[in-house]
Design a protein around this motif. Sequence first.
Motif, PDB file in Angstrom:
ATOM      1  N   VAL A 146      36.755  40.713  63.641  1.00 14.27           N
ATOM      2  CA  VAL A 146      35.495  41.213  64.019  1.00 14.27           C
ATOM      3  C   VAL A 146      35.378  42.158  64.131  1.00 14.27           C
ATOM      4  CG1 VAL A 146      34.424  41.388  66.402  1.00 14.27           C
ATOM      5  CG2 VAL A 146      35.582  39.213  66.081  1.00 14.27           C
ATOM      6  N   ARG A 147      34.715  43.111  63.692  1.00  8.78           N
ATOM      7  CA  ARG A 147      33.997  44.164  63.944  1.00  8.78           C
ATOM      8  C   ARG A 147      33.317  44.487  64.671  1.00  8.78           C
ATOM      9  NH1 ARG A 147      33.841  47.628  58.019  1.00  8.78           N
ATOM     10  NH2 ARG A 147      34.313  46.299  56.668  1.00  8.78           N
ATOM     11  N   GLY A 148      33.704  46.234  65.123  1.00  7.13           N
ATOM     12  CA  GLY A 148      33.547  46.729  66.221  1.00  7.13           C
ATOM     13  C   GLY A 148      32.984  47.957  66.114  1.00  7.13           C
ATOM     14  N   VAL A 149      32.285  49.001  67.118  1.00  4.64           N
ATOM     15  CA  VAL A 149      31.758  50.143  67.167  1.00  4.64           C
ATOM     16  C   VAL A 149      31.944  50.253  68.189  1.00  4.64           C
ATOM     17  CG1 VAL A 149      30.823  52.641  66.897  1.00  4.64           C
ATOM     18  CG2 VAL A 149      30.207  50.398  65.142  1.00  4.64           C
ATOM     19  N   LEU A 150      32.585  51.905  68.801  1.00  2.00           N
ATOM     20  CA  LEU A 150      33.709  52.155  70.340  1.00  2.00           C
ATOM     21  C   LEU A 150      33.105  53.496  70.147  1.00  2.00           C
ATOM     22  CD1 LEU A 150      36.645  50.059  70.775  1.00  2.00           C
ATOM     23  CD2 LEU A 150      34.477  49.683  71.877  1.00  2.00           C
ATOM     24  N   PRO A 151      33.043  53.968  71.894  1.00  2.00           N
ATOM     25  CA  PRO A 151      31.759  55.015  71.939  1.00  2.00           C
ATOM     26  C   PRO A 151      33.883  55.888  71.784  1.00  2.00           C
ATOM     27  CG  PRO A 151      31.805  53.877  73.757  1.00  2.00           C
ATOM     28  CD  PRO A 151      32.193  52.899  72.807  1.00  2.00           C
ATOM     29  N   TYR A 152      33.792  56.775  71.393  1.00  2.00           N
ATOM     30  CA  TYR A 152      35.050  57.617  71.509  1.00  2.00           C
ATOM     31  C   TYR A 152      35.015  58.770  73.173  1.00  2.00           C
ATOM     32  CZ  TYR A 152      38.427  61.544  70.982  1.00  2.00           C
ATOM     33  OH  TYR A 152      40.013  61.983  70.898  1.00  2.00           O
ATOM     34  N   VAL A 153      35.431  58.678  73.925  1.00  2.00           N
ATOM     35  CA  VAL A 153      36.421  59.331  74.774  1.00  2.00           C
ATOM     36  C   VAL A 153      37.503  59.194  74.878  1.00  2.00           C
ATOM     37  CG1 VAL A 153      36.000  59.198  77.528  1.00  2.00           C
ATOM     38  CG2 VAL A 153      34.964  57.408  75.660  1.00  2.00           C
ATOM     39  N   GLY A 154      37.211  61.318  74.748  1.00  2.21           N
ATOM     40  CA  GLY A 154      38.926  61.901  74.568  1.00  2.21           C
ATOM     41  C   GLY A 154      38.646  63.155  74.231  1.00  2.21           C
ATOM     42  N   ARG A 155      39.935  64.302  73.939  1.00  2.00           N
ATOM     43  CA  ARG A 155      39.859  65.190  73.906  1.00  2.00           C
ATOM     44  C   ARG A 155      39.282  65.970  72.490  1.00  2.00           C
ATOM     45  NH1 ARG A 155      45.643  66.407  75.605  1.00  2.00           N
ATOM     46  NH2 ARG A 155      45.449  63.816  74.783  1.00  2.00           N
ATOM     47  N   SER A 156      39.298  65.238  71.835  1.00  2.00           N
ATOM     48  CA  SER A 156      38.988  65.982  69.932  1.00  2.00           C
ATOM     49  C   SER A 156      36.768  66.052  70.194  1.00  2.00           C
ATOM     50  CB  SER A 156      39.090  64.843  69.344  1.00  2.00           C
ATOM     51  OG  SER A 156      38.828  65.742  67.361  1.00  2.00           O
ATOM     52  N   ARG A 157      36.902  67.283  70.126  1.00  4.01           N
ATOM     53  CA  ARG A 157      35.341  67.272  69.580  1.00  4.01           C
ATOM     54  C   ARG A 157      34.777  67.149  68.423  1.00  4.01           C
ATOM     55  NH1 ARG A 157      32.199  70.978  72.608  1.00  4.01           N
ATOM     56  NH2 ARG A 157      32.498  71.104  74.913  1.00  4.01           N
ATOM     57  N   ASP A 158      35.517  66.374  67.413  1.00  4.43           N
ATOM     58  CA  ASP A 158      35.183  65.975  66.124  1.00  4.43           C
ATOM     59  C   ASP A 158      35.159  64.302  65.755  1.00  4.43           C
ATOM     60  OD1 ASP A 158      35.072  68.937  65.155  1.00  4.43           O
ATOM     61  OD2 ASP A 158      37.512  69.182  64.719  1.00  4.43           O
ATOM     62  N   ILE A 159      35.180  63.931  66.812  1.00  2.00           N
ATOM     63  CA  ILE A 159      35.187  62.504  66.816  1.00  2.00           C
ATOM     64  C   ILE A 159      33.719  61.708  67.637  1.00  2.00           C
ATOM     65  CG2 ILE A 159      36.465  60.648  67.082  1.00  2.00           C
ATOM     66  CD1 ILE A 159      38.927  61.808  66.545  1.00  2.00           C
ATOM     67  N   ALA A 160      33.323  61.160  66.956  1.00  2.00           N
ATOM     68  CA  ALA A 160      31.821  60.875  67.550  1.00  2.00           C
ATOM     69  C   ALA A 160      32.084  59.151  67.870  1.00  2.00           C
ATOM     70  CB  ALA A 160      30.435  60.794  66.774  1.00  2.00           C
ATOM     71  N   SER A 161      32.656  58.670  67.343  1.00  2.00           N
ATOM     72  CA  SER A 161      33.037  56.931  67.850  1.00  2.00           C
ATOM     73  C   SER A 161      34.021  56.693  66.646  1.00  2.00           C
ATOM     74  CB  SER A 161      31.709  56.358  67.896  1.00  2.00           C
ATOM     75  OG  SER A 161      31.258  56.621  66.145  1.00  2.00           O
ATOM     76  N   ILE A 162      34.928  55.310  67.164  1.00  2.00           N
ATOM     77  CA  ILE A 162      35.303  54.859  67.409  1.00  2.00           C
ATOM     78  C   ILE A 162      35.113  52.940  66.545  1.00  2.00           C
ATOM     79  CG2 ILE A 162      37.413  53.399  67.589  1.00  2.00           C
ATOM     80  CD1 ILE A 162      37.664  55.561  69.861  1.00  2.00           C
ATOM     81  N   LEU A 163      35.770  53.163  65.077  1.00  2.00           N
ATOM     82  CA  LEU A 163      34.591  51.776  63.668  1.00  2.00           C
ATOM     83  C   LEU A 163      36.406  51.045  63.954  1.00  2.00           C
ATOM     84  CD1 LEU A 163      33.062  53.623  61.154  1.00  2.00           C
ATOM     85  CD2 LEU A 163      32.447  52.961  63.544  1.00  2.00           C
ATOM     86  N   HIS A 164      35.899  50.078  64.304  1.00  2.00           N
ATOM     87  CA  HIS A 164      37.660  49.226  63.957  1.00  2.00           C
ATOM     88  C   HIS A 164      36.355  47.465  63.837  1.00  2.00           C
ATOM     89  CE1 HIS A 164      36.370  48.007  68.005  1.00  2.00           C
ATOM     90  NE2 HIS A 164      36.223  46.572  68.086  1.00  2.00           N
ATOM     91  N   ILE A 165      37.715  47.292  63.049  1.00  2.00           N
ATOM     92  CA  ILE A 165      38.106  45.486  62.417  1.00  2.00           C
ATOM     93  C   ILE A 165      39.297  44.696  63.537  1.00  2.00           C
ATOM     94  CG2 ILE A 165      39.585  46.405  60.126  1.00  2.00           C
ATOM     95  CD1 ILE A 165      37.520  43.178  59.489  1.00  2.00           C
ATOM     96  N   VAL A 166      39.180  43.748  63.902  1.00  2.00           N
ATOM     97  CA  VAL A 166      39.715  43.237  64.937  1.00  2.00           C
ATOM     98  C   VAL A 166      40.236  42.172  63.876  1.00  2.00           C
ATOM     99  CG1 VAL A 166      40.812  42.111  66.653  1.00  2.00           C
ATOM    100  CG2 VAL A 166      39.306  43.796  66.867  1.00  2.00           C
ATOM    101  N   LEU A 167      41.655  41.650  63.362  1.00  2.00           N
ATOM    102  CA  LEU A 167      42.209  40.774  62.192  1.00  2.00           C
ATOM    103  C   LEU A 167      42.704  39.742  63.056  1.00  2.00           C
ATOM    104  CD1 LEU A 167      43.096  43.648  59.274  1.00  2.00           C
ATOM    105  CD2 LEU A 167      40.998  41.309  60.042  1.00  2.00           C
ATOM    106  N   PRO A 168      42.400  39.006  63.639  1.00  2.00           N
ATOM    107  CA  PRO A 168      43.426  37.374  64.212  1.00  2.00           C
ATOM    108  C   PRO A 168      44.884  37.039  62.854  1.00  2.00           C
ATOM    109  CG  PRO A 168      40.863  36.844  63.388  1.00  2.00           C
ATOM    110  CD  PRO A 168      41.092  37.971  63.382  1.00  2.00           C
ATOM    111  N   LEU A 169      46.113  37.011  63.750  1.00  2.00           N
ATOM    112  CA  LEU A 169      46.787  37.106  63.220  1.00  2.00           C
ATOM    113  C   LEU A 169      47.708  35.730  63.687  1.00  2.00           C
ATOM    114  CD1 LEU A 169      48.475  40.183  62.668  1.00  2.00           C
ATOM    115  CD2 LEU A 169      47.276  39.481  60.717  1.00  2.00           C
ATOM    116  N   ALA A 170      48.260  34.677  62.758  1.00  2.00           N
ATOM    117  CA  ALA A 170      48.276  33.263  63.271  1.00  2.00           C
ATOM    118  C   ALA A 170      49.289  33.076  62.950  1.00  2.00           C
ATOM    119  CB  ALA A 170      47.906  32.119  62.869  1.00  2.00           C
ATOM    120  N   GLU A 171      51.136  32.920  62.998  1.00  2.00           N
ATOM    121  CA  GLU A 171      52.283  32.459  62.597  1.00  2.00           C
ATOM    122  C   GLU A 171      52.100  31.036  61.920  1.00  2.00           C
ATOM    123  OE1 GLU A 171      55.455  33.567  60.401  1.00  2.00           O
ATOM    124  OE2 GLU A 171      54.448  35.028  62.166  1.00  2.00           O
TER     125      GLU A 171
END
Length: 181
Positions: free
Chosen positions: A125-150
């Motif tokens: 699953v890919r997603g975009v999250l708003p960045y909430v933090g101290r860095s003024r150079d980051i606009a948002s967080i892009l991520h991919i969630v990869l499920p794993l199964a032993e």
Amino acid sequence: MMDLMQLTTVAGMATAARTGLPGYPQSDLLTRGHQLWLAARGATEMPALSHIAASAQLEPMRPQTLVFALEHTPFDFRYVEIGSRMMTLSNDDYTGKLLSEVPHQRPPSLVWDHLAAAVDARAPVRGVLPYVGRSRDIASILHIVLPLAEDGETVDHLLVCVDLAQVVRLQDGTHPFTQLG
């Protein structure tokens, strides 16, 4: 609608980096994470954490990854590993903590929803999250969630690859949404 896995095989030559998902911000790091997941799973539905963790391809991405263990009763996510870049951006060391113990990540939250969606879909699953933090150079967080199964079938861990979208600045260095006057 095509999913990312289908996009990697269109015409047998296209890659997710070139085709991507329409309207979704592109990231080489997320594409590499997805390609690693596809290669590690082989003939199983999902790869095991042990297969991904042993991959030399993960090493350059590791600073921008998170690993969660899935807790079943009650349903929750436990921080297992936090990459060095993610640790630097974080306000706290969440290693060993449950997501439900982190006030801004417990349900209802987008972080929780994105992780749960990958568990439910048993697919990346890919997603975009708003960045909430101290860095003024980051606009948002892009991520991919990869499920794993032993066992190749039952989700037990999640690997999250994170890329940081930089703030767009005008030629004079100001943010494009600076209020005038």
